[in-house]
Design a protein around this motif. Sequence first.
Motif, PDB file in Angstrom:
ATOM      1  N   GLN A 169       0.827  -1.212   0.000  1.00  0.00           N
ATOM      2  CA  GLN A 169       0.000   0.000   0.000  1.00  0.00           C
ATOM      3  C   GLN A 169       0.858   1.258   0.000  1.00  0.00           C
ATOM      4  O   GLN A 169       0.607   2.187  -0.766  1.00  0.00           O
ATOM      5  N   ARG A 193       4.448   0.436  -2.905  1.00  0.00           N
ATOM      6  CA  ARG A 193       4.301  -0.243  -4.201  1.00  0.00           C
ATOM      7  C   ARG A 193       5.613  -0.769  -4.773  1.00  0.00           C
ATOM      8  O   ARG A 193       6.040  -0.395  -5.879  1.00  0.00           O
ATOM      9  N   ARG A 197      -6.757  -9.244   0.131  1.00  0.00           N
ATOM     10  CA  ARG A 197      -6.381  -7.825   0.250  1.00  0.00           C
ATOM     11  C   ARG A 197      -5.133  -7.505  -0.585  1.00  0.00           C
ATOM     12  O   ARG A 197      -5.008  -6.411  -1.119  1.00  0.00           O
ATOM     13  N   LEU A 234      -5.008  -4.838  -4.256  1.00  0.00           N
ATOM     14  CA  LEU A 234      -4.092  -3.714  -4.473  1.00  0.00           C
ATOM     15  C   LEU A 234      -3.481  -3.765  -5.880  1.00  0.00           C
ATOM     16  O   LEU A 234      -2.380  -3.269  -6.110  1.00  0.00           O
TER      17      LEU A 234
END
Length: 420
Positions: free
Chosen positions: A196, A199, A235, A239
Amino acid sequence: MSHPRTIVNVNGIDYRWPLRPVVVVCIDGGDPAYLRRFLADGTTPNIARFVREGYAAVVDGSMPSFTCPNNMSIITGTPTSKHGISGNFYLDTRTWEPVVMTGPELLRGDTIITKFAEAGAKVVSITAKDKLRKQLAKGLDVSQGHVSLSAEFADRATLADNGIDNALQWLGMSQPGMYSMELSLFVLEAGIKLLQEHRPELLYLSLTDWVQHKWAPEEEGARTFYRKLDDCIGRLAALDATVALTADHGMSDKSNEAGEPKAIWLQDVLDARFGKGQTTVICPITDAFVAHHGALGGFVRVWLRGTEVTARQVIDHIAGIDGIEMALDKDTACRLFDMPPDREGDVAVVARQDTCIGGSAANHDLSGLKGHRLRTHGGVSEAKVPLILNRPLNDAYRAKVASQTLKSWQVFDFAINGTL
Ligand SMILES: [Zn+2]
């Protein structure tokens, strides 16, 4: 994310520049039996979506089916014959001392993450146990914004050594225990947060097999872990990352009806036949944390110390023992399993799925099992692992899987080069 559009060659394999962050998760001890069960009963909806929309197979891991060899195969993209890490331990025949194989200097060749880092990518490697950390990040300069962290030593992580400090505070988690599912969940949560916030192009997240040593797929503890694992995996994928799942090895129940380990004490067997001091049995599963398996696995090595005993005699004596699947001389074992001859014993011994092999009964502390059935790994029966991608294969890699036997150490290749 920068796009130098370069090809990065690592140990003879070309990797293109990742189109989006690539996350490889090694579910330590993630035998295909767990996912078979949890995909069927709806425990792992995110992984189920990967199987539907991406790619899923059961593939061959490296032999012996232990943690260090397979993690190093995955991170280098090569078999053990190339990278040289043949177990958690091997015997140095100059000193007759067992040598721990976790030092970066013992790893041959380069790691995929370090070569990408040198080409300008940001990379992250997080492991549950610290024993793997340095080898996975061999040559990586963490002063350049990369992260090399273990959950085990998260509380003492520093910017200088790990590329991150105050890791517990940053993540908002307390220090997980060595024998807990939180040790693995920490790795995943830290990976999600780094993805998050920074990256990076490549992330390698390597868990611990404490859950799988302790619980069979039908036990509730295993389900609880896989539910949490699946949530984290979902999750990561959300992303906009390419997520690949594999395992270092499987896991088999190796107990008898009474719930005791079904063990062959090979050193005792060989001492009784050939005399003490003639042979040395090394159990390459051994590490500093043996409470959950008592250093019993499905693969051991025998070194000949005396001049009176030959490999053929050892093989002839033990090959017929119930529970021994294979007893192979060094050359045959290395050829069959693609292993490095200079770190192989004179005889390699593989246990049948329901049996484990130890050295001398007196040297194995089984008190840590505390009434639990022994579940462990190391043999051919634990060398099958899942390989799952959240994105479909491109045409070139679809053709590849149709024509060759896949290996788990191709997981970075498939995730980087093989997906749409
Ligand atoms: Zn493992």
